[in-house]
Design an enzyme around this catalytic site. Structure first.
Site, PDB file in Angstrom:
ATOM      1  N   SER A 252       0.834  -1.199   0.000  1.00 29.27           N
ATOM      2  CA  SER A 252       0.000   0.000   0.000  1.00 29.27           C
ATOM      3  C   SER A 252       0.869   1.249   0.000  1.00 29.27           C
ATOM      4  CB  SER A 252      -0.899   0.005   1.234  1.00 29.27           C
ATOM      5  OG  SER A 252      -1.613  -1.210   1.337  1.00 29.27           O
ATOM      6  N   GLY A 253       0.261   2.367  -0.360  1.00 24.40           N
ATOM      7  CA  GLY A 253       0.970   3.637  -0.280  1.00 24.40           C
ATOM      8  C   GLY A 253       1.292   4.246  -1.629  1.00 24.40           C
TER       9      GLY A 253
ATOM     10  N   THR B  52       4.159   4.990  -3.180  1.00 30.19           N
ATOM     11  CA  THR B  52       5.210   4.425  -4.032  1.00 30.19           C
ATOM     12  C   THR B  52       4.713   3.185  -4.769  1.00 30.19           C
ATOM     13  OG1 THR B  52       6.797   5.222  -2.399  1.00 30.19           O
ATOM     14  CG2 THR B  52       7.653   3.770  -4.081  1.00 30.19           C
TER      15      THR B  52
ATOM     16  N   ASP C  44       6.427  -3.595  -1.399  1.00 29.43           N
ATOM     17  CA  ASP C  44       5.696  -2.654  -0.549  1.00 29.43           C
ATOM     18  C   ASP C  44       6.600  -1.483  -0.188  1.00 29.43           C
ATOM     19  OD1 ASP C  44       3.683  -1.561   0.978  1.00 29.43           O
ATOM     20  OD2 ASP C  44       3.502  -3.258   2.358  1.00 29.43           O
TER      21      ASP C  44
ATOM     22  N   ASP D  28       7.594   3.525   5.807  1.00 28.79           N
ATOM     23  CA  ASP D  28       7.657   4.880   6.347  1.00 28.79           C
ATOM     24  C   ASP D  28       9.090   5.243   6.725  1.00 28.79           C
ATOM     25  OD1 ASP D  28       4.828   5.448   6.214  1.00 28.79           O
ATOM     26  OD2 ASP D  28       4.610   3.956   7.782  1.00 28.79           O
TER      27      ASP D  28
ATOM     28  N   LYS E  15       6.300   0.594   9.397  1.00 26.98           N
ATOM     29  CA  LYS E  15       5.231   0.665   8.407  1.00 26.98           C
ATOM     30  C   LYS E  15       3.903   0.885   9.132  1.00 26.98           C
ATOM     31  CE  LYS E  15       5.129  -2.395   5.135  1.00 26.98           C
ATOM     32  NZ  LYS E  15       4.715  -1.303   4.214  1.00 26.98           N
ATOM     33  N   GLY E  16       2.916   1.335   8.386  1.00 30.89           N
ATOM     34  CA  GLY E  16       1.593   1.514   8.972  1.00 30.89           C
ATOM     35  C   GLY E  16       1.146   2.949   9.058  1.00 30.89           C
ATOM     36  N   GLY E  17       1.913   3.871   8.437  1.00 31.18           N
ATOM     37  CA  GLY E  17       1.472   5.265   8.391  1.00 31.18           C
ATOM     38  C   GLY E  17       0.121   5.417   7.718  1.00 31.18           C
TER      39      GLY E  17
ATOM     40  N   GLU F  41      -0.277  -5.854   5.481  1.00 34.53           N
ATOM     41  CA  GLU F  41       1.040  -5.742   4.854  1.00 34.53           C
ATOM     42  C   GLU F  41       2.014  -6.761   5.447  1.00 34.53           C
ATOM     43  OE1 GLU F  41       0.886  -0.981   3.676  1.00 34.53           O
ATOM     44  OE2 GLU F  41       1.888  -1.615   5.518  1.00 34.53           O
TER      45      GLU F  41
END
Length: 235
Positions: free
Chosen positions: A30-31, A33, A86, A89, A99-101, A108
């Site tokens: 996710s995210g 990028t 993936d 952060d 991770k998890g922002g 994930e």
């Protein structure tokens, strides 16, 4: 592309997809990028006839897969993945990640754990020597809603630091709710030296679903740099 950060994300994503994706089942993180990774993956499917099934880590990832016309799968029918790609952060020099922002840490981490190799893509702002140098929002921890107060008291008693319940912001009153229907605590840590101990300690607290520390999971990371190059880190 004139924005140096967006260009850096694109460079890292394209190189990772080119170097690590072959026919098979691919985990899609996710995210921002990852958007470029899916773009490149769709281009390779079109140009090379690559045969991939994409397993998403979030609602956002699922929508991206559908948007680009890629084959959608899930862990129920495809529990083993060739590779998961993936973002992060923040990453330290040993590829320990925060991770998890975006709130998708549990899915994930599941996808990362199911993959033969877990590859990280990010821009230069996410590359640190030690965690906390650039990411100042703490470590995300997904918690059962009814237990959040108990959990943050236990975290502070056990590990110190301070935890805050992540709020949605001006558009919606109340806490952020994950894709799993849970809350997120952001734990601001102090003086941590053993991240594996912290990861295990957090997950032993009843009410914690998962935490955003990824220790010993990533095999390689690609960081797009502001000068148009890509820095690679291996462990």
């Amino acid at each position: 592309m004139n924005d140096p950060v967006e260009n850096a994300k694109r460079l890292a994503a394209f190189k990772a997809v080119d170097n690590h994706v072959v026919d098979g089942v691919i985990g899609i993180g996710s995210g921002s990028t990852v958007v470029y990774a899916v773009e490149r993956l769709a281009q390779r499917v079109k140009d090379e006839g690559l045969e991939v099934i994409c397993v998403p880590s979030s609602f956002q990832a699922k929508q991206l897969i559908i948007q680009y016309g890629l084959k959608l799968g899930d862990l129920e029918t495809n529990p083993e993945l060739k590779v998961t790609i993936d973002g992060a952060d923040e990453s330290d020099s040993m590829l320990t990640l925060i991770k998890g922002g975006g709130g998708c840490l549990t899915q994930e981490k599941i996808l990362a754990s199911c993959a033969e190799e877990f590859i990280v893509i990010a821009d230069y702002r996410k590359a640190s020597t030690n965690l906390g140098e650039q990411w100042s929002k703490g470590i995300p921890i997904e918690v059962i809603p009814g237990a959040y107060r108990v959990v943050y008291q236990k975290i502070e008693k056990l590990l110190g630091g301070k935890s805050d319940l992540r709020m949605s912001g001006s558009s919606k009153a109340g806490p952020v709710v994950t894709d799993n229907g849970n809350f997120i605590l952001d734990w601001n840590f102090e003086g941590v030296k053993d991240w594996k101990h912290v990861e295990n300690s957090l997950n032993m607290i009843p009410g914690v679903v998962e935490n955003g520390l990824f220790v010993g999971m990533a095999r390689k990371a690609y960081f797009g740099m502001s000068d148009g190059t890509v820095m690679e880190r291996n462990v």
